[in-house]
Design an enzyme around this catalytic site. Structure first.
Site, PDB file in Angstrom:
ATOM      1  N   LYS A   1      -5.979   5.939 -11.145  1.00 26.25           N
ATOM      2  CA  LYS A   1      -4.656   5.878 -11.733  1.00 26.25           C
ATOM      3  C   LYS A   1      -4.713   4.179 -13.030  1.00 26.25           C
ATOM      4  O   LYS A   1      -4.196   4.478 -14.479  1.00 26.25           O
ATOM      5  CB  LYS A   1      -3.940   5.033 -11.166  1.00 26.25           C
ATOM      6  CG  LYS A   1      -3.061   4.462 -11.297  1.00 26.25           C
ATOM      7  CD  LYS A   1      -1.088   4.773 -11.506  1.00 26.25           C
ATOM      8  CE  LYS A   1      -0.434   4.351 -11.755  1.00 26.25           C
ATOM      9  NZ  LYS A   1      -0.593   2.550 -12.104  1.00 26.25           N
TER      10      LYS A   1
ATOM     11  N   MET B   1       1.732   7.465  -8.346  1.00 26.89           N
ATOM     12  CA  MET B   1       2.174   6.176  -7.200  1.00 26.89           C
ATOM     13  C   MET B   1       1.727   4.730  -7.603  1.00 26.89           C
ATOM     14  O   MET B   1       0.917   5.135  -8.278  1.00 26.89           O
ATOM     15  CB  MET B   1       1.801   6.304  -5.838  1.00 26.89           C
ATOM     16  CG  MET B   1       2.647   7.839  -5.629  1.00 26.89           C
ATOM     17  SD  MET B   1       2.250   7.913  -3.874  1.00 26.89           S
ATOM     18  CE  MET B   1       2.630   9.417  -3.205  1.00 26.89           C
TER      19      MET B   1
ATOM     20  N   HIS C   1      -3.345   4.316  -2.166  1.00 24.81           N
ATOM     21  CA  HIS C   1      -4.333   3.114  -1.767  1.00 24.81           C
ATOM     22  C   HIS C   1      -4.960   4.166  -0.378  1.00 24.81           C
ATOM     23  O   HIS C   1      -6.281   3.995  -0.663  1.00 24.81           O
ATOM     24  CB  HIS C   1      -4.191   2.147  -1.253  1.00 24.81           C
ATOM     25  CG  HIS C   1      -3.012   1.004  -2.910  1.00 24.81           C
ATOM     26  ND1 HIS C   1      -1.762   0.980  -2.586  1.00 24.81           N
ATOM     27  CD2 HIS C   1      -3.400   0.372  -3.575  1.00 24.81           C
ATOM     28  CE1 HIS C   1      -1.612   0.659  -3.764  1.00 24.81           C
ATOM     29  NE2 HIS C   1      -2.278  -0.043  -4.167  1.00 24.81           N
TER      30      HIS C   1
ATOM     31  N   LEU D   1       1.071  -1.192   0.079  1.00 22.47           N
ATOM     32  CA  LEU D   1      -0.010  -0.165  -0.142  1.00 22.47           C
ATOM     33  C   LEU D   1       0.487   1.804  -0.066  1.00 22.47           C
ATOM     34  O   LEU D   1       1.970   1.544   0.675  1.00 22.47           O
ATOM     35  CB  LEU D   1      -0.629  -0.077   1.612  1.00 22.47           C
ATOM     36  CG  LEU D   1      -2.562  -1.185   1.020  1.00 22.47           C
ATOM     37  CD1 LEU D   1      -2.931  -0.747   2.380  1.00 22.47           C
ATOM     38  CD2 LEU D   1      -2.118  -1.385   0.167  1.00 22.47           C
TER      39      LEU D   1
HETATM   40  P1  AMP Z   1      -3.660  -2.562  -6.894  1.00 20.80           P
HETATM   41  O1  AMP Z   1      -2.724  -2.562  -5.521  1.00 20.80           O
HETATM   42  O2  AMP Z   1      -1.974  -1.534  -7.920  1.00 20.80           O
HETATM   43  O3  AMP Z   1      -4.081  -2.617  -8.062  1.00 20.80           O
HETATM   44  O4  AMP Z   1      -4.565  -1.082  -7.467  1.00 20.80           O
HETATM   45  C1  AMP Z   1      -5.890  -0.848  -6.029  1.00 20.80           C
HETATM   46  C2  AMP Z   1      -6.348   0.179  -6.217  1.00 20.80           C
HETATM   47  O5  AMP Z   1      -5.721   1.256  -5.628  1.00 20.80           O
HETATM   48  C3  AMP Z   1      -6.778   0.110  -7.493  1.00 20.80           C
HETATM   49  O6  AMP Z   1      -8.074   1.045  -7.874  1.00 20.80           O
HETATM   50  C4  AMP Z   1      -5.992   1.727  -8.353  1.00 20.80           C
HETATM   51  O7  AMP Z   1      -6.395   2.548  -9.420  1.00 20.80           O
HETATM   52  C5  AMP Z   1      -5.496   2.006  -7.185  1.00 20.80           C
HETATM   53  N1  AMP Z   1      -4.384   2.741  -6.756  1.00 20.80           N
HETATM   54  C6  AMP Z   1      -3.362   2.369  -7.098  1.00 20.80           C
HETATM   55  N2  AMP Z   1      -2.338   3.596  -7.354  1.00 20.80           N
HETATM   56  C7  AMP Z   1      -3.007   4.174  -7.448  1.00 20.80           C
HETATM   57  C8  AMP Z   1      -3.183   5.843  -7.089  1.00 20.80           C
HETATM   58  N3  AMP Z   1      -1.659   6.161  -7.399  1.00 20.80           N
HETATM   59  N4  AMP Z   1      -3.647   6.882  -7.043  1.00 20.80           N
HETATM   60  C9  AMP Z   1      -5.141   6.478  -6.384  1.00 20.80           C
HETATM   61  N5  AMP Z   1      -5.447   5.284  -6.794  1.00 20.80           N
HETATM   62  C10 AMP Z   1      -4.286   4.532  -6.363  1.00 20.80           C
END
Ligand code: AMP
Length: 281
Positions: free
Chosen positions: A151, A186, A39, A35
């Site tokens: 993102k 990020m 997140h 995270l």
């Molecule tokens: P992940 O753990 O990469 O599968 O991401 C989980 C959630 O966090 C997804 O909805 C992503 O779009 C969101 N997320 C990942 N990176 C960012 C970021 N830099 N800004 C906002 N949300 C993010």
């Protein structure tokens, strides 16, 4: 207080049943862990608008089309729980593979159209894996609202389509991309970049920002895209997988910005695939 970690669906349902009986609303934030502030911004948005917040952490094997990528994906569960402490989430749901995909599991959720382009064109099966696991998480948590980052904008649109098509009673909320100080979006994958590669990574959002400004003034993609790709490569990237202007809803290709357009990119830097997107209007 560190939120309790729940690993079984039965345990999760015992909690959500009690919350529902008490008339409380539930928000879910699906993640694959490692995270970061992106997140955490989703968890905060959930905390601000729902009575109860579930953060899920599951590195979903079905959405990795490359076994090495799955192997290398960062796993930092204890740190993740600590990071969530200050936000005050109610439970962290960390199912294992057997919980999510028991022997005999045979169902695939596949969203048509939106999955054929951009990341979908380069990562076969990826969005089926996403749609399958997210539909399971929606049903397992029985949440009222789900929080996703812009993102992963294509993913957000696919999840919206899937929930609408399957009549899952959940509101899918998109939250803005959180960036590092130098502009890099990020991502858990940023952890895989060496210091040298990390120093080059902001070239991607820098070039996209220049394009955004030019497109907003009326420039045509066909006139600027080759120079933009060359700048990204000159900055040290190995390959630009795609760099495209699309409409924000159906993700149809555009050559000129309109009131509802977005610029999308995926590029490889030192063996790491980075994606980004930005609204253009
Ligand atoms: P992940 O753990 O990469 O599968 O991401 C989980 C959630 O966090 C997804 O909805 C992503 O779009 C969101 N997320 C990942 N990176 C960012 C970021 N830099 N800004 C906002 N949300 C993010």
């Amino acid at each position: 207080m560190i939120a309790p970690i729940e690993t079984t669906l039965a345990g999760l349902r015992a909690r959500t049943t009690a919350w529902r009986k008490a008339g409380e609303t539930i928000g879910v934030v699906p993640t694959m862990g490692a995270l970061h502030q992106g997140h955490l911004s989703l968890a905060r948005a959930a905390r601000d608008t729902c009575d109860r917040v579930i953060v899920t952490i599951f590195v979903n094997p079905k959405q990795f089309n490359n076994p090495e990528d799955l192997e290398n994906y960062p796993r930092t569960e204890q740190d993740d729980a600590k990071k969530l402490e200050s936000i005050g989430v109610d439970v962290i749901y960390v199912p294992d593979g057997a919980q999510m995909y028991p022997d005999g599991f045979a169902t695939n959720v596949s969203v048509g159209g939106l999955t054929d382009m951009l990341c979908g064109a380069h990562r076969p099966g990826h969005f089926d894996g996403v749609a399958t696991v997210v539909s399971k998480l929606f049903l397992q948590t029985s949440a009222d609202k789900a929080f996703f980052g812009e993102k992963d904008y294509q993913q957000l649109q696919i999840v919206r389509r899937m929930a609408a098509d399957l009549d899952i009673p959940i509101e899918v909320i998109g939250c803005p991309t959180i960036r590092e100080i130098d502009g890099l979006a990020m991502s858990s994958r940023n952890l895989l970049l060496s210091d040298r590669a990390r120093a080059k990574a902001a070239a991607l959002p820098d070039v996209m920002e220049d394009m955004r400004v030019a497109l907003a003034k009326g420039a045509l993609m066909s006139d600027i895209v080759d120079v933009a790709k060359a700048k990204i490569i000159a900055a040290g990237f190995n390959d630009v997988e795609y760099l495209e202007l699309r409409d924000s809803d159906q993700l149809k290709p555009l050559n000129k910005a309109n009131a509802n357009s977005r610029l999308f990119a995926a590029a490889w830097l030192a063996g790491v695939r980075l994606i980004d997107n930005v609204g253009v209007h």
